[in-house]
Scaffold this motif. Structure first.
Motif, short mmCIF file in Angstrom:
data_model
loop_
_atom_site.label_atom_id
_atom_site.label_comp_id
_atom_site.label_asym_id
_atom_site.label_seq_id
_atom_site.Cartn_x
_atom_site.Cartn_y
_atom_site.Cartn_z
N GLU A 505 107.90 -4.49 33.49
CA GLU A 505 108.03 -4.14 32.11
C GLU A 505 107.99 -5.42 31.32
O GLU A 505 107.25 -5.64 30.33
CB GLU A 505 109.31 -3.25 31.87
CG GLU A 505 109.32 -3.16 30.38
CD GLU A 505 110.63 -2.20 30.08
OE1 GLU A 505 110.96 -1.87 29.00
OE2 GLU A 505 111.73 -2.14 30.98
N ALA A 506 108.67 -6.37 31.95
CA ALA A 506 108.79 -7.69 31.19
C ALA A 506 107.48 -8.41 31.23
O ALA A 506 107.17 -8.81 30.00
CB ALA A 506 109.99 -8.62 31.73
N ALA A 507 106.55 -8.20 32.13
CA ALA A 507 105.49 -9.29 32.06
C ALA A 507 104.27 -8.14 31.36
O ALA A 507 103.49 -8.71 30.67
CB ALA A 507 104.64 -9.12 33.69
N PHE A 508 104.53 -7.13 31.24
CA PHE A 508 103.74 -6.00 30.49
C PHE A 508 103.87 -6.24 29.09
O PHE A 508 103.15 -6.73 28.21
CB PHE A 508 103.95 -4.50 30.73
CG PHE A 508 103.22 -3.89 29.98
CD1 PHE A 508 101.74 -3.66 29.78
CD2 PHE A 508 103.63 -2.80 29.02
CE1 PHE A 508 100.87 -2.88 28.92
CE2 PHE A 508 103.08 -1.92 28.25
CZ PHE A 508 101.65 -1.95 28.06
N HIS A 509 105.14 -6.44 28.68
CA HIS A 509 105.62 -6.75 27.31
C HIS A 509 105.01 -8.23 26.65
O HIS A 509 104.57 -8.39 25.59
CB HIS A 509 107.19 -6.54 27.13
CG HIS A 509 107.79 -4.93 26.99
ND1 HIS A 509 108.95 -4.76 26.67
CD2 HIS A 509 106.90 -3.95 27.04
CE1 HIS A 509 108.58 -3.39 26.59
NE2 HIS A 509 107.74 -2.99 27.03
N ALA A 510 105.43 -9.12 27.47
CA ALA A 510 104.77 -10.35 27.14
C ALA A 510 103.34 -10.48 27.00
O ALA A 510 102.86 -10.97 26.15
CB ALA A 510 105.21 -11.31 28.51
N LEU A 511 102.58 -9.92 27.94
CA LEU A 511 101.25 -9.86 27.61
C LEU A 511 100.74 -9.12 26.42
O LEU A 511 99.83 -9.58 25.56
CB LEU A 511 100.52 -9.35 28.76
CG LEU A 511 98.82 -8.96 28.61
CD1 LEU A 511 98.40 -10.30 28.57
CD2 LEU A 511 98.46 -8.03 29.98
N VAL A 512 101.62 -8.12 25.85
CA VAL A 512 101.09 -7.36 24.77
C VAL A 512 101.36 -8.34 23.66
O VAL A 512 101.00 -8.39 22.58
CB VAL A 512 101.96 -5.87 24.82
CG1 VAL A 512 101.62 -5.35 23.28
CG2 VAL A 512 101.56 -4.99 25.91
N GLU A 513 102.86 -8.85 23.59
CA GLU A 513 103.16 -9.68 22.62
C GLU A 513 101.99 -10.85 22.25
O GLU A 513 101.84 -11.39 21.13
CB GLU A 513 104.36 -10.23 22.82
CG GLU A 513 105.73 -9.17 22.85
CD GLU A 513 105.63 -8.72 21.18
OE1 GLU A 513 105.59 -9.63 20.32
OE2 GLU A 513 106.17 -7.47 20.99
#
Length: 517
Positions: A505-513
């Motif tokens: 989740e953290a990596a996914f959110h960072a990429l989206v941001e």
């Protein structure tokens, strides 16, 4: 249908005159749209060219239909056909005179356009593999066709607040989207008997809503009572004044869930007391073709419940099928016994009842026509610059995504389908996609830019239907790069997309941001 056709023929010249008034600037865009939609016609953004939508009953496309569509397309200079997310076929780039002439010729061959748009009951949707799906409860095709025929016989008489969408799904996969329709019939079995589970009051677009579950289960032969009850409820409680609040789902908002179901039941009871709507002559088609089964694997191939027979799926990019390819499909069908063609809800086509040998031949024939990975089978509405209400060029964005991956020789089946709508109307059904994009305009660094709202997590089935969660906007030009980076990250994680976005989740959110604006 003779009386119906006489009425429809008589309407064409008045519509032609109205079309010329619009082209000459004597009629507003909205006034023409409200009238033309009922004829299955919409003007392009340039206010000169137009589109016509052919009602293909529940997506059941015959060889003769295909030949007529091919003939009309060639005659009027249409180079490609557009497969829609409602199992219809659209022809674009026509003048008002070509539209009217084509409408008449289509009607000569029992291809209807009336009610294919506007405030009318739309094409009745269906699971495209109904009748051959190993996981189906039963074949819903005859009930969907009977419902479509019921609508069509009186199509020019309807005075509804807005469009009405009805669907029939043959299995819990809910491939006809019953859980997000105005009215849905999901096939189930109980104690060895066939029933429909009814859903009502759902819909996508602005203020989307999951449909209410109606109890109890109903007998398939009674389906028209429940169809007509929805029509009467819609006419009684729908909003004729505010089009933005006129769909069936706003009745639920106005009355409440319990009261909506009670009101619906009232109309069902009244109709059942009156009687006369039972379906007494329903017959299921029988597939007599036989063949020896083979162990075949291909992402576009499905083994049917009829042993030794297979269905092959074809999806051109963005639902845009070149006419030269359409003609190749016709030639193949003419050469093979017993093929059935069904249009799908994802801008594709299912070719059913193929032997193993025929399936392999057909896969080879269509290799360049269709996407094979899930990403290549992504969905896009027609969008700008064609659509009058569209905000973004969804078709171009989809092609740029695919070209970005192609340029990097990345053809691994990592990402799920992407669903793109050029505006919030959800013609690309982005709200039920694992990955969805919704077109909008947004100021970025002081300049109005073409952006898409990014969403994830949408899904649909009888057991679980979820509307996607929106994260924010991305520039259209950066979406290909974002998806490519996402695919690489997922591949490195050795997870599928759904597991990746939860477990990483953290990596996914960072990429989206990184890509949000």
């Amino acid at each position: 249908m003779r009386e119906l056709k006489e009425v429809l023929y008589s309407e064409i010249e008045d519509f032609r005159e109205m079309g010329h008034q619009f082209v000459n600037g004597e009629l507003s865009v909205m006034k023409f749209k409200h009238a033309s939609g009922g004829f299955g016609v919409y003007a392009h953004r340039n206010k000169e060219d137009m589109m016509i939508r052919l009602r293909i009953p529940s997506g059941v496309l015959t060889l003769e239909d295909m030949k007529v569509i091919d003939h009309l397309s060639k005659k009027y200079g249409v180079e490609r056909i557009h497969l829609t997310t409602r199992q219809a076929i659209q022809l674009h780039g026509l003048s008002i005179d070509e539209i009217c002439d084509l409408m008449k010729e289509a009607l000569d061959h029992d291809l209807y356009t009336r009610g294919a748009g506007g405030d009318f009951p739309r094409n009745v949707a269906i699971s495209p593999l109904s009748g051959v799906d190993p996981n189906e409860a039963f074949d819903v095709t005859p009930y969907a066709l009977a419902t479509g025929n019921y609508f069509l016989k009186q199509i020019y008489k309807y005075k509804l607040p807005r469009k009405l969408k009805v669907s029939f799904s043959c299995s819990d996969a809910d491939e006809a989207h019953c859980r997000v329709q105005d009215l849905g019939f999901l096939a189930v079995t109980k104690d060895g008997k066939q029933y429909f589970q009814v859903y009502l009051g759902g819909g996508l677009g602005q203020n989307p809503r999951l449909a209410l579950k109606y109890e109890p289960l109903i007998k398939p032969s009674d389906v028209l009572y429940y169809v007509e009850a929805m029509v009467q409820l819609f006419m009684a409680e729908g909003d004729y004044e505010n089009r933005n609040k006129a769909r069936v789902r706003y009745i639920v908002e106005k009355l409440g869930e319990k009261e909506t179901l009670a009101a619906y039941q009232k109309y069902v009871d009244q109709l059942r007391e009156k009687g006369g709507l039972e379906l007494t002559e329903i017959t299921n088609s029988t597939i007599t073709k036989t063949a020896e089964p083979e162990l075949l694997e291909h992402p576009r191939l499905f083994a049917q419940k009829q042993s030794g027979l297979y269905s092959v799926y074809l999806q051109p990019v963005g639902g845009q099928l070149e006419l030269v390819d359409f003609e190749k499909l016709i030639s193949f069908i003419e050469s093979v016994e017993g093929i059935e063609v069904r249009l799908a809800m994802e801008e594709g086509m299912c070719f059913r009842n193929l032997t193993a040998k025929e399936a392999k031949q057909f896969l080879q024939l269509t290799d360049e026509m269709s996407g094979n990975t899930r990403l290549e089978q992504s969905i896009s509405c027609i969008g700008v610059p064609t659509c009058q209400v569209g905000l973004c060029n969804s078709q171009s964005t989809l092609r740029e995504i695919l070209q970005y991956f192609k340029d990097r020789n990345y053809n691994k089946d990592i990402l799920p389908r992407v669903f793109l709508s050029g505006c919030h109307n959800s013609c690309g059904v982005h709200q039920i996609g694992s990955i969805g994009f919704t077109g909008k305009k947004k100021k970025v660094d002081g300049t109005l830019a073409e952006c898409f709202t990014f969403s994830v997590g949408g899904k649909i089935s009888a057991d679980e239907t979820v509307l996607g969660h929106s994260y924010g906007e991305m520039l259209a030009t950066q979406i290909p790069e974002f998806l490519y980076e996402l695919a690489q990250d997922i591949e490195k994680s050795n997870l599928d997309f759904e597991d990746y976005r939860v477990k990483e989740e953290a990596a996914f959110h960072a990429l989206v941001e990184k890509y949000l604006v």
